[in-house]
Write an enzyme that holds these catalytic residues in place. Structure first.
Site: not given
Ligand code: BG6
Length: 489
Positions: A52, A177, A181, A234, A239
């Site tokens: 934006r 994500h 890994k 979070d 995760h």
């Molecule tokens: C993210 C969270 O999904 O993963 C963050 O929102 C966190 O708070 C991060 O720091 C950790 O990811 P990584 O790959 O650095 O272990």
């Protein structure tokens, strides 16, 4: 899931919404650059960076370069210049449908169009419906949704219902994500590429499992986001539960995306529901106070920017989960995640059962019979067992086999999670993305924790930054005669 990556050059258009944001600059563009220099893209492929802000193409690319230089990766100036030829910055007000016509003009709907929503979730619906209004939700399109996808079960379902009006489930890529890994995919390879471990991977032989994702960083500049989120939403809801699924799932019959996701879903659905009493006894909520990390003083969570001084947001959570199926019934799974902990580490510890009767003298805690799969920072597998100490007598000593994947595969490039996931979106491979029913099951399981915290007004216990969390976390395991890995090594 590790397969030989095809070198067919990919033809696509990718639109990144929220392109001036932190995630796009720190993670997405460096990942796309890496994929680009590996010669993965056809030169006609384009990356449209939508934001934006009123900034020029040159300014955008220069800023993106500065961010990319902050990553571990070395940036080659010539290659970066070539890469930017495939990038175009476009200013669009997300709620102005007229402006989406710019995109319609630029995209070729006969080839893959990827829309990456790297914005705050409150923009998701607006962007999605505006894309649809200009007919950009076409048969060759895919949409990538970043977490957090919702704040609770209801809001996550609302987002999913909304997206489902415009895109089919096979066009929706929900990113976690951690699944990108290398080390997490390796976990599947270790389990399902060998008979050695699989035979022991069950309640008859496993005493307990620990899954830790610890960070030494605090919330930094993300205080406003974190205040409404907390560690449970979070990290744990996504995760850690995804890691749990990969540790506990039944062997899938193939690498087909839905077959893998069916197996993960079964694990989530087999998690024993938690009631208020379980939450009181088996869930520890913590928040960091000031402390010292690597010799440096760091402030308390409540002193971070944009955080309320009487905040009750948790920066740490530890809990005991149980999986009610034939493979795992009775085996405790201890999960823990936190910010400002002693070090950044993600690991899975499989503690095998003790021998049925002891004929050798031992001393101290039993550190043998233990498999430690470290996901980050380094990627290692260590198998601890007992061996006889040389000399007379029969005293046992813990020894270990230590495998470091970086040393083992010196000639291979280990890709960052985002790079792998972005390439999978481009190739249309959904195996490493979270399906809607998985997400729903994960939310269903964590909801009683959130509700009990609310109803019972459970406030976080404090822990000093630079430690392993509140004392209650060790006590949670001690009740079962178990210790967190660092307490016995
Ligand atoms: C993210 C969270 O999904 O993963 C963050 O929102 C966190 O708070 C991060 O720091 C950790 O990811 P990584 O790959 O650095 O272990």
């Amino acid at each position: 899931m590790s397969r030989i990556l095809s070198k067919t050059k990919q033809v696509f258009d990718m639109v990144i919404f929220g392109a001036t944001g932190d995630l796009a600059r720190r993670k997405l563009l460096p990942a796309i650059y890496n994929a680009f220099i590996e010669n993965n893209f056809d030169e006609s492929s384009k990356i449209y960076c939508v934001g934006r802000q009123e900034i020029s193409q040159e300014e955008y690319c220069q800023k993106a370069l500065e961010f990319a230089q902050l990553t571990k990766q070395k940036i080659d100036n010539d290659k970066w210049a070539a890469f930017t030829q495939q990038i175009e910055y476009i200013k669009i007000e997300f709620n102005n449908v007229e402006e989406y016509n710019k995109l319609y003009e630029l995209l070729d709907i006969n080839r893959t169009s990827i829309y990456y929503l790297s914005t705050a979730p409150e923009f998701f619906n607006t962007i999605i419906s505006n894309l649809a209004k200009v007919n950009l939700n076409h048969a060759n399109s895919r949409i990538v949704l970043e977490k957090p996808l919702g704040h609770d079960l209801q809001s996550s379902e609302e987002i999913n219902n909304f997206v489902a009006q415009y895109f089919t489930e096979n066009q929706i890529y929900r990113i976690d994500h951690f699944l990108g890994k290398e080390s997490v995919q390796n976990l599947m390879a270790i389990r399902f590429g060998n008979t050695l471990f699989e035979a022991l991977w069950r309640r008859q032989w496993v005493h307990s499992v620990q899954i830790t994702v610890a960070e030494d960083l605090g919330v930094g500049s993300r205080g406003d986001f974190y205040e409404n989120t907390g560690a449970l939403r979070d990290m744990l809801q996504n995760h850690l539960l995804q890691l749990l699924c990969i540790v506990a799932m039944e062997p899938p019959s193939s690498l087909d995306a839905d077959i893998i996701r069916d197996e993960k879903l079964k694990v989530l659905r087999s998690l024993k529901p938690l009631n208020e009493e379980d939450v009181i006894n088996n869930v520890i909520r913590g928040q960091y106070k000031a402390g010292t990390i690597n010799g440096e003083s760091v402030k308390a969570y409540i002193d971070e920017e944009h955080v309320l001084e009487d905040s009750h947001t948790e920066t740490f959570v530890a809990l005991k989960a149980e999986i009610q199926n034939w493979r795992w019934a009775g085996v405790p799974f201890y999960l823990r995640t936190g910010k400002r902990m002693q070090e950044k580490v993600a690991e899975i510890v499989i503690q095998f059962k003790d021998i049925p009767c002891k004929i050798f003298p031992t001393s101290g805690q039993n550190v043998g019979n233990r498999l430690i799969i470290r996901i980050q920072p380094e990627e290692t597998v260590q198998l601890f067992f007992s061996a006889k100490e040389p000399g007379d007598g029969n005293r046992l000593k813990p020894v270990y086999l230590d495998l470091d994947f970086n040393k083992m595969f010196t000639n291979s490039r280990r890709t960052d999670g985002y790079e792998r996931l972005l390439l999978d979106v481009i190739r249309g491979n959904l195996s490493l993305f979270v399906r809607r029913d998985e997400q729903l099951a994960a939310w269903k399981w964590v909801m009683p924790i959130l509700e009990s915290w609310d109803n019972l007004k459970i406030i976080p216990r404090q822990y000093a930054a630079g430690t392993w969390g509140p004392g209650g976390s060790s006590a949670l395991l001690a009740k079962d005669g178990v210790f967190w890995h660092e307490d016995i090594s």
